[in-house]
Design a protein around this motif. Structure first.
Motif, PDB file in Angstrom:
ATOM      1  N   LYS A   1      38.871  -9.075   1.264  1.00 47.02           N
ATOM      2  CA  LYS A   1      40.253  -9.858   0.780  1.00 47.02           C
ATOM      3  C   LYS A   1      39.746 -10.893  -0.002  1.00 47.02           C
ATOM      4  O   LYS A   1      38.769 -11.671  -0.094  1.00 47.02           O
TER       5      LYS A   1
ATOM      6  N   ARG B   1      39.954  -2.523  -4.462  1.00 50.37           N
ATOM      7  CA  ARG B   1      40.871  -3.714  -4.830  1.00 50.37           C
ATOM      8  C   ARG B   1      41.255  -3.747  -6.351  1.00 50.37           C
ATOM      9  O   ARG B   1      40.308  -3.390  -7.079  1.00 50.37           O
ATOM     10  N   ARG B   2      42.044  -4.462  -6.750  1.00 52.55           N
ATOM     11  CA  ARG B   2      42.241  -4.600  -8.383  1.00 52.55           C
ATOM     12  C   ARG B   2      40.924  -5.344  -9.073  1.00 52.55           C
ATOM     13  O   ARG B   2      40.253  -4.917 -10.060  1.00 52.55           O
TER      14      ARG B   2
END
Length: 258
Positions: free
Chosen positions: A224, A134-135
């Motif tokens: 997430k 993820r970023r």
């Protein structure tokens, strides 16, 4: 490098690698194979198995390397307490943290020990394989920020300074500050260690990638974004940890010399 050609621990000080293991049979042998060639005769790989339900412990035992110290937990305690147990069982002058499913880059031990000649804690960068990060997982450390302790502490508290335990090591001389982990610490033991290093003004950022981190469905890192409630709980916990670290360091300074 293999054990017959590696330097003795006496040449650079003993290294302890501390690993928390749980149901890691699929990948743990590959990770250990990337670690052992970097360890000297007197070094140790302390593995605490957190009551795995697969054959993780059997895989480790089958390697039959005298540098491996396997400790079996009778009950599952979670990764934070398992890492705490591994660190407490270590004896080295330089203490490395390791996940069970990554792959170390050759030269990792030497480059991080070199940084620990002038810092109590070192954190490096790393690459990824398996899944795309993820970023927020793609953030990088800069060596120029090593001495910016208040900025580092603020960014750590916000959650955007990439301090990961799998990429960290510290000097054994500060075990008594790091251990025991605060009782309320239920996650982010790595940020606790980085917090201690920065508060001491003795943190090093190593820009080199020293390992490749395996991303898969069972990583403990959240997949997430967290809810606002969980974020607030985490920030409160880190604020409490800041106070505990300050008190420990003040107590250490005021303790009488032996």
């Amino acid at each position: 490098m293999n054990p017959s050609t590696s330097p003795s621990a006496a040449d650079r000080g003993q290294v302890s690698v501390c690993m928390a293991a749980y149901n890691g049979a699929a990948h743990i042998e590959e990770q250990i194979a990337s670690i052992l060639p970097q360890l000297a005769h007197g070094d140790e790989l302390v593995i605490v198995d957190d009551a795995s339900t697969d054959n993780t412990a059997a895989v480790v035992e089958a390697l039959q390397d005298p540098r491996i110290k396997l400790i079996r937990s009778s009950a599952n305690r979670g990764y934070v307490r398992t890492f705490e147990a591994a660190l407490a069982a270590s004896t080295g002058e330089y203490v490395f943290l390791s996940d069970q499913d990554d792959v170390w880059v050759p030269g990792r031990v030497e480059s991080m020990v070199a940084e620990l000649q002038h810092a109590d804690v070192v954190a490096s960068n790393f690459g990824y394989f398996g899944h795309q990060p993820r970023r927020i997982e793609s953030l990088r450390l800069r060596s120029a920020d090593s001495s910016r302790r208040w900025a580092n502490l603020l960014m750590l508290w916000i959650g955007v300074r990439p301090y990961y335990g799998c990429a960290m090591a510290f000097r054994g001389s500060i075990r008594d500050v790091i251990l025991p982990f605060p009782a309320f610490l239920v996650e982010t033991h790595d940020q606790w260690i980085a917090l201690v290093g920065n508060l001491r003004g003795s943190m090093a950022h190593l820009e080199t990638d020293t390992l490749n981190r395996r991303l898969h469905d069972n990583n403990t890192t959240p997949k997430k974004a967290r809810s606002l409630l969980l974020i607030l709980r985490s920030r409160t916990m880190l604020a409490r940890a800041f106070v505990v670290a300050l008190m420990r360091m003040r107590g250490r300074r005021s303790a009488p010399r032996p």
